[in-house]
Design a protein around this motif. Structure first.
Motif, PDB file in Angstrom:
ATOM      1  N   THR B 133       0.752  -1.109  -0.005  1.00 54.06           N
ATOM      2  CA  THR B 133      -0.059  -0.076   0.009  1.00 54.06           C
ATOM      3  C   THR B 133       0.926   1.221   0.189  1.00 54.06           C
ATOM      4  O   THR B 133       1.598   1.484   0.809  1.00 54.06           O
ATOM      5  CB  THR B 133      -0.999   0.089   1.370  1.00 54.06           C
ATOM      6  N   GLY B 139      -4.297   9.675  -2.242  1.00 49.73           N
ATOM      7  CA  GLY B 139      -4.750   8.820  -1.312  1.00 49.73           C
ATOM      8  C   GLY B 139      -4.066   7.528  -1.574  1.00 49.73           C
ATOM      9  O   GLY B 139      -3.193   7.311  -2.461  1.00 49.73           O
ATOM     10  N   ILE B 141      -2.709   3.903  -2.919  1.00 52.17           N
ATOM     11  CA  ILE B 141      -2.722   2.985  -3.864  1.00 52.17           C
ATOM     12  C   ILE B 141      -2.156   1.420  -3.389  1.00 52.17           C
ATOM     13  O   ILE B 141      -1.170   1.467  -2.719  1.00 52.17           O
ATOM     14  CB  ILE B 141      -1.832   3.534  -5.030  1.00 52.17           C
ATOM     15  N   ALA B 168      -7.750  -3.899  -0.645  1.00 47.71           N
ATOM     16  CA  ALA B 168      -8.389  -2.527  -0.447  1.00 47.71           C
ATOM     17  C   ALA B 168      -9.832  -2.399   0.078  1.00 47.71           C
ATOM     18  O   ALA B 168      -9.998  -1.318   0.794  1.00 47.71           O
ATOM     19  CB  ALA B 168      -8.437  -1.881  -2.227  1.00 47.71           C
ATOM     20  N   LEU B 174     -12.345   0.480   1.402  1.00 46.21           N
ATOM     21  CA  LEU B 174     -13.009   1.087  -0.053  1.00 46.21           C
ATOM     22  C   LEU B 174     -14.036   0.509  -0.257  1.00 46.21           C
ATOM     23  O   LEU B 174     -14.125  -0.882  -0.143  1.00 46.21           O
ATOM     24  CB  LEU B 174     -11.728   1.308  -1.014  1.00 46.21           C
ATOM     25  N   PRO B 177     -13.244  -0.581  -4.856  1.00 45.44           N
ATOM     26  CA  PRO B 177     -12.246  -0.103  -5.125  1.00 45.44           C
ATOM     27  C   PRO B 177     -11.992  -0.200  -6.895  1.00 45.44           C
ATOM     28  O   PRO B 177     -12.445  -1.285  -7.460  1.00 45.44           O
ATOM     29  CB  PRO B 177     -11.041  -1.089  -4.618  1.00 45.44           C
ATOM     30  N   ARG B 178     -11.272   0.698  -7.668  1.00 51.37           N
ATOM     31  CA  ARG B 178     -11.004   0.833  -8.956  1.00 51.37           C
ATOM     32  C   ARG B 178      -9.864  -0.347  -9.159  1.00 51.37           C
ATOM     33  O   ARG B 178      -8.724   0.234  -8.767  1.00 51.37           O
ATOM     34  CB  ARG B 178     -10.940   2.011  -9.547  1.00 51.37           C
ATOM     35  N   GLY B 222      -3.708   9.271  -8.859  1.00 55.84           N
ATOM     36  CA  GLY B 222      -4.957   8.831  -8.387  1.00 55.84           C
ATOM     37  C   GLY B 222      -6.075   8.132  -9.472  1.00 55.84           C
ATOM     38  O   GLY B 222      -7.118   8.277  -8.873  1.00 55.84           O
ATOM     39  N   ASP B 225      -7.146   2.519  -7.659  1.00 56.59           N
ATOM     40  CA  ASP B 225      -7.107   2.320  -6.147  1.00 56.59           C
ATOM     41  C   ASP B 225      -6.113   0.909  -6.070  1.00 56.59           C
ATOM     42  O   ASP B 225      -5.573   0.953  -5.168  1.00 56.59           O
ATOM     43  CB  ASP B 225      -8.462   1.973  -5.420  1.00 56.59           C
TER      44      ASP B 225
END
Lengths: 344, 344
Positions: B133, B139, B141, B168, B174, B177-178, B222, B225
């Motif tokens: 992380t 934010g 990743i 994530a 989250l 999460p993308r 960004g 995620d």
């Protein structure tokens, strides 16, 4: 120097490219020629306004455009009247007066395909690679490949080392450039088979100042002059460095502004100074090593000053005879790979 | 939580590790246990001085050490009494009271090998991956793999996406999460076969918020995620970001000092502020996803505060039941890869 320029290439084309060409005229000799490749009327209108009658500018009509997102090989085959294809043909001497070099800020994959298809490769070269000179804090770094060949073989990486070493000597004037391979550990036992095989070949090359592996953390610390890697890693590393530097400056600016807005004003000229020293727009133009001729690829987001710098850099590259030196060096070491294979 | 810690792992071991453990005691409950793995006398001497009689500390004697440059698999096989191997065995429940998690800042390759060999893999997992992380400006990743598997297959990358997405959700909280794959272009046509095949698998996974490719330049902006990549690229990118940030701050400091030494004094607290917000020493401990248990790998240059943070993060990770959630999620999507293969 006779230089063909893809007027339609890049995010800011055609304006930034045309403006960059006009701005570069002051750097050129009377005998130099810029051959602007793109839609004739569009170019003529621009030139009439800003450089009418300058004999150093010529136009090569190319009505078609390969867009940034077009598939590389397919578009080069189908769009034969695109500016990239017409440009590459001028570099190959296939149409009219041959050009000494070509330059594009357009679709990189299409440039590579057009270069290979029309200009052909230097004898013995398997796959051309893009060689970027990065303005780093401790001095410039020559990186190859920056994205032409994302899945190379060891022999490709070896040829990148041979060719990029010549660039570092001829273009940067380094005496014995330190050549390294990018790896995920500095020890000989670390890394992928690809990297280990390439290391064996580079190590066995005569007159090569090979210093071993460098890791990501050494990249900007001046650990090597020439760094060899596959096109996937090279491209990722380059773009990430750009993005990170930008984010970091933004973070600093935000933090300063929060803490003391007056300080932000004092800080601005300092940032500008650092940008000026490390501005990749001043280092425009990365040669595609291994094609039979000089193809220069500029950043997709090139501004007029990037194009102007790329024209200057291309002229210096041509005048320094880098491509001839690469060809000579390649023939010198040509049998090494074969001998290594037999030996293995 | 019962946590086994490799006291001899990392550039600053054993001092930084032992100090970090002592400093972490204030974060722990009465029932928690830190099992310090390393030479008994060395540990006992240190504990006697700083935390004598604290029932939360136990010692597991391991007289041998795997050095940072030792070959991974070979040393794990031969050094059966090394702190890394003894630690992994505790994590596997093979010796004495089983531990809920293990933590090392030592030789990453050896940790991965010991984890696979002794703790085994979760059902269906081919190759574990390190999930880091990263504290970025916009934010955190989640990046996987950060170096365990430099030459993965597409199915490995797919499993990293499945597992890192759970991290994530569970660890960062989250909602959706993308998830993105690192590539050298944002268009679907770009990139290596490996990346394209992995994209097909991830795209076909139910309840996965897959957003496509991200490039190096998007990494710190960004754009996603969760970012999936091979261990070679992941490791290089991580280390390069560290090195570049350091070089950039040095360049700024030098420039400021040259222009106005007084300004340098004002700038210092701002840099400290940015460092504090993005300090990877606060994010110590990256889970090795795919082993049957919790193995946390900390940065080789971990300081005491990194180890302290890693212990806190490991406790939160265990308490959040991340590994159980990963196991459940893997069994949910287990047949997807097979179905895709049959379909192809």
């Amino acid at each position: 120097m006779r230089l063909a320029i893809d007027v339609m290439g890049g995010d800011n084309a055609p304006d930034a490219v045309l403006r960059g060409c006009i701005d570069a005229l002051e750097l050129l000799d009377d005998a130099d020629r810029l051959v602007l490749v793109g839609p004739r009327e569009l170019i003529a209108e621009y030139i009439d306004e800003l450089a009418k009658g300058d004999p150093r500018i010529e136009i090569e009509h190319a009505p078609d455009v390969i867009a940034m997102h077009d598939s590389a090989a397919a578009s080069v085959r189908s769009k034969v009247n695109s500016s990239i294809v017409r440009m590459a043909r001028l570099g190959a001497g296939k149409d009219g007066t041959p050009c000494d070099a070509v330059l594009s800020a357009g679709n990189t994959g299409a440039c590579v395909s057009a270069g290979i298809m029309h200009m052909k490769r230097l004898p013995g070269v398997h796959r051309p690679g893009i060689c970027v000179t990065i303005p780093a804090f401790q001095g410039p770094i020559v990186l190859c490949d920056a994205g032409a060949n994302p899945e190379p073989r060891a022999s490709h990486l070896w040829q990148y080392a041979v060719m990029a070493e010549v660039v570092a000597r001829r273009s940067l004037g380094l005496d014995k450039p330190r050549v390294a391979i990018m790896n995920i550990g500095a020890e000989e036992s670390k890394g992928s088979d690809l990297v280990k095989q390439a290391a064996e070949l580079i190590k066995a090359t005569p007159d090569m100042n090979y210093i071993g592996y460098v890791e990501g953390r050494d990249f900007f610390a001046g650990a090597a002059d020439v760094i060899i890697t596959d096109g996937f890693v090279g491209n990722t590393v380059l773009k990430m460095a750009e993005g990170l530097a930008k984010s970091l400056f933004e973070a600093i600016a935000t933090e300063i502004f929060e803490q003391d807005p007056n300080l932000a004003l004092q800080f601005e000229p300092i940032v500008k100074q650092i940008y000026a020293k490390n501005d990749y727009h001043e280092h425009g133009g990365a040669p595609l090593l291994g094609v039979n001729g000089v193809m220069m690829i500029a950043h997709g987001s090139s501004k007029a000053k990037t194009i102007r710098a790329a024209i200057r850099n291309t002229r210096d590259y041509v005048n320094a005879g880098v491509n001839q030196a690469i060809e000579a060096r390649l023939s010198q070491v040509a049998d090494l790979e074969k001998r290594q294979r037999e030996h293995a």
